[in-house]
Motif scaffolding. Structure first.
Motif, short mmCIF file in Angstrom:
data_model
loop_
_atom_site.label_atom_id
_atom_site.label_comp_id
_atom_site.label_asym_id
_atom_site.label_seq_id
_atom_site.Cartn_x
_atom_site.Cartn_y
_atom_site.Cartn_z
N PRO A 1 -56.91 -65.41 -73.40
CA PRO A 1 -56.43 -66.15 -72.24
C PRO A 1 -54.91 -66.09 -72.13
O PRO A 1 -54.19 -66.20 -73.12
N MET A 2 -54.43 -65.88 -70.90
CA MET A 2 -53.00 -65.75 -70.67
C MET A 2 -52.37 -67.11 -70.44
O MET A 2 -52.99 -68.01 -69.90
N GLN B 1 -44.81 -65.78 -65.30
CA GLN B 1 -45.87 -64.79 -65.23
C GLN B 1 -46.66 -64.85 -63.94
O GLN B 1 -47.26 -63.87 -63.53
N ALA B 2 -46.70 -65.98 -63.29
CA ALA B 2 -47.52 -66.13 -62.10
C ALA B 2 -47.13 -65.14 -61.01
O ALA B 2 -47.95 -64.73 -60.21
N THR B 3 -45.86 -64.73 -60.98
CA THR B 3 -45.42 -63.80 -59.94
C THR B 3 -45.80 -62.37 -60.25
O THR B 3 -45.58 -61.49 -59.42
N THR B 4 -46.34 -62.09 -61.42
CA THR B 4 -46.74 -60.73 -61.77
C THR B 4 -48.25 -60.58 -61.91
O THR B 4 -48.73 -59.61 -62.51
N LEU B 5 -48.99 -61.52 -61.38
CA LEU B 5 -50.44 -61.46 -61.46
C LEU B 5 -51.02 -60.71 -60.27
O LEU B 5 -50.50 -60.79 -59.16
N CYS B 6 -52.10 -59.99 -60.50
CA CYS B 6 -52.81 -59.31 -59.43
C CYS B 6 -54.29 -59.25 -59.80
O CYS B 6 -54.68 -59.60 -60.91
N ASP C 1 -55.04 -55.03 -55.79
CA ASP C 1 -54.35 -55.56 -54.62
C ASP C 1 -52.83 -55.58 -54.80
O ASP C 1 -52.11 -56.16 -54.00
N THR C 2 -52.34 -54.98 -55.90
CA THR C 2 -50.89 -54.84 -56.05
C THR C 2 -50.45 -53.51 -55.45
O THR C 2 -51.28 -52.74 -54.95
N ASP C 3 -49.14 -53.20 -55.51
CA ASP C 3 -48.62 -52.00 -54.86
C ASP C 3 -48.34 -50.86 -55.82
O ASP C 3 -47.60 -49.94 -55.49
N GLN C 4 -48.92 -50.90 -57.02
CA GLN C 4 -48.72 -49.82 -57.97
C GLN C 4 -50.02 -49.51 -58.68
O GLN C 4 -50.93 -50.34 -58.74
N THR C 5 -50.12 -48.29 -59.20
CA THR C 5 -51.32 -47.86 -59.91
C THR C 5 -51.32 -48.42 -61.33
O THR C 5 -50.31 -48.34 -62.04
N LEU C 6 -52.44 -49.00 -61.73
CA LEU C 6 -52.61 -49.57 -63.07
C LEU C 6 -53.73 -48.82 -63.79
O LEU C 6 -54.60 -48.22 -63.15
N ALA C 7 -53.72 -48.89 -65.11
CA ALA C 7 -54.76 -48.23 -65.91
C ALA C 7 -55.04 -49.03 -67.16
O ALA C 7 -54.11 -49.45 -67.85
N PHE C 8 -56.32 -49.25 -67.44
CA PHE C 8 -56.76 -49.86 -68.69
C PHE C 8 -58.25 -49.64 -68.85
O PHE C 8 -58.98 -49.41 -67.88
N ASP C 9 -58.72 -49.71 -70.08
CA ASP C 9 -60.14 -49.52 -70.42
C ASP C 9 -60.70 -48.22 -69.85
O ASP C 9 -61.86 -48.16 -69.42
N GLY C 10 -59.89 -47.16 -69.80
CA GLY C 10 -60.37 -45.87 -69.34
C GLY C 10 -60.52 -45.72 -67.85
O GLY C 10 -61.06 -44.71 -67.38
N ALA C 11 -60.05 -46.69 -67.08
CA ALA C 11 -60.16 -46.63 -65.62
C ALA C 11 -58.78 -46.71 -64.98
O ALA C 11 -57.87 -47.35 -65.53
N THR C 12 -58.62 -46.06 -63.84
CA THR C 12 -57.38 -46.11 -63.08
C THR C 12 -57.61 -46.93 -61.82
O THR C 12 -58.57 -46.69 -61.08
N PHE C 13 -56.73 -47.88 -61.57
CA PHE C 13 -56.87 -48.80 -60.44
C PHE C 13 -55.78 -48.47 -59.41
O PHE C 13 -54.60 -48.62 -59.68
N THR C 14 -56.21 -47.99 -58.26
CA THR C 14 -55.28 -47.51 -57.24
C THR C 14 -55.05 -48.56 -56.17
O THR C 14 -55.96 -49.32 -55.81
N SER D 1 -47.23 -56.30 -65.00
CA SER D 1 -46.08 -55.86 -65.80
C SER D 1 -46.47 -55.55 -67.24
O SER D 1 -45.75 -54.87 -67.96
N ASP D 2 -47.66 -56.04 -67.66
CA ASP D 2 -48.17 -55.76 -69.00
C ASP D 2 -49.69 -55.88 -68.93
O ASP D 2 -50.26 -56.98 -69.06
N VAL D 3 -50.39 -54.75 -68.70
CA VAL D 3 -51.84 -54.79 -68.43
C VAL D 3 -52.66 -55.22 -69.64
O VAL D 3 -53.86 -55.45 -69.52
N THR D 4 -52.04 -55.31 -70.82
CA THR D 4 -52.79 -55.83 -71.97
C THR D 4 -53.08 -57.31 -71.79
O THR D 4 -53.96 -57.86 -72.47
#
Length: 293
Positions: free
Chosen positions: A5-6, A12-17, A34-47, A102-105
């Motif tokens: 749990p975060m 941090q609330a301003t960096t949540l998506c 729903d953010t404006d940048q590509t994220l990646a975790f758990d083997g998947a890319t989120f566009t 800002s930190d997908v972990t």
């Protein structure tokens, strides 16, 4: 597994998506955020280019069925109108994540749901997400009704669709407006033999596709099939398989498939007119004979 749990402080609330991972029955995995940048975790890319957004989500205690909607723009590289209309995403699993971009972990799995219905509206797709309790709201068991509740060829029906009497391999020789296709052959089966049946084919990317045959018009040289549903049918020159049609009536089961012993309906069930009427001498034979012979 979700992350720990975060601590959702003001910084941090301003960096949540939100991130959504969609897993189809055929193994395709797509990611959206729903953010404006590509994220990646758990083997998947989120566009972010889907423009995906979600409606309000409600979580009820007990066994209530909760649902929500997500929608986004159709994108040729991920979700296409043809795939939506063909039902490729029906029953897909959708995971909703709350992520610190800002930190997908630092992320948390909020819910896991399945797509109950997906539609196309003005160049956008709208998917209804059903909670894990949704199967509890569906009818279970059998219904007492005149028509058969089995599907031709399934375990209850027991008709062997590998029998050449119930299928034909054809090639499309033309396409028409709407969902009409023209296939070769036609002389080996009676007219209307495949009406109400299924057309099977493999599309250009190797996926198995199927469509219900609404109408069939046949002559000695070819058959013209009108298909149910939306999306495109097989292209010209495609190899297809026609499966015989069954209207689930007792007469069809007996005369066409000689399968009356496995009929899964109740053809002798009286209708409402009989249930609410009273006996009138001479109005109908009351000799104990079956209603359907």
């Amino acid at each position: 597994m979700s992350a720990e749990p975060m601590e959702l402080g003001n910084a941090q609330a301003t960096t949540l998506c939100h991130c959504w991972r969609l897993t189809c029955a055929d193994g395709l995995v797509l990611g959206f955020t729903d953010t404006d940048q590509t994220l990646a975790f758990d083997g998947a890319t989120f566009t972010p280019n889907s423009g995906l957004n979600a409606s309000e989500v409600r979580e009820s205690a007990g066994l209530a069925v909760d649902s929500s909607d997500v929608e986004g723009a159709l994108n040729a590289a991920s979700i296409t109108e043809e795939d939506v209309r063909a039902g490729r995403f029906d029953g897909a699993v959708v995971e909703t994540w709350l992520v610190n971009w800002s930190d997908v972990t630092e992320r948390r799995l909020l819910r896991r749901a399945t797509i109950g219905e997906i539609s196309v509206q003005s160049g956008r797709f709208v998917a209804s997400l059903e909670s894990a309790a949704a199967p509890l709201d569906r009818p279970q068991g059998r219904f007492v009704r005149r028509s058969c509740d089995a599907e031709l060829g399934d375990e209850a029906c027991k008709v062997d669709l590998n029998d050449p009497r119930w299928h034909e391999h054809v090639t499309t020789i033309g396409t028409g407006p709407g969902r009409c296709v023209r296939v070769d052959g036609g002389g080996d089966f009676l007219a209307g033999w495949f009406e109400g049946g299924v057309l099977l084919w493999t599309d250009t990317v190797g996926r198995r596709r199927s469509a219900r045959i609404r109408r069939e018009m046949a002559n000695a040289d070819c058959r013209v099939l009108e298909l149910d549903g939306n999306g495109s049918g097989p292209g010209q020159g495609a190899s297809c398989t026609l499966i015989a049609g069954c209207d689930k009536a007792f007469h069809t089961c007996r005369e066409k498939f000689v399968n009356q012993l496995n009929y899964r309906g109740f053809p002798h069930l009286p209708g409402n007119d009989v249930a609410y009427s009273y006996v009138v001498r001479g109005a109908m034979p009351l000799d104990g004979q079956p209603v359907v012979k």
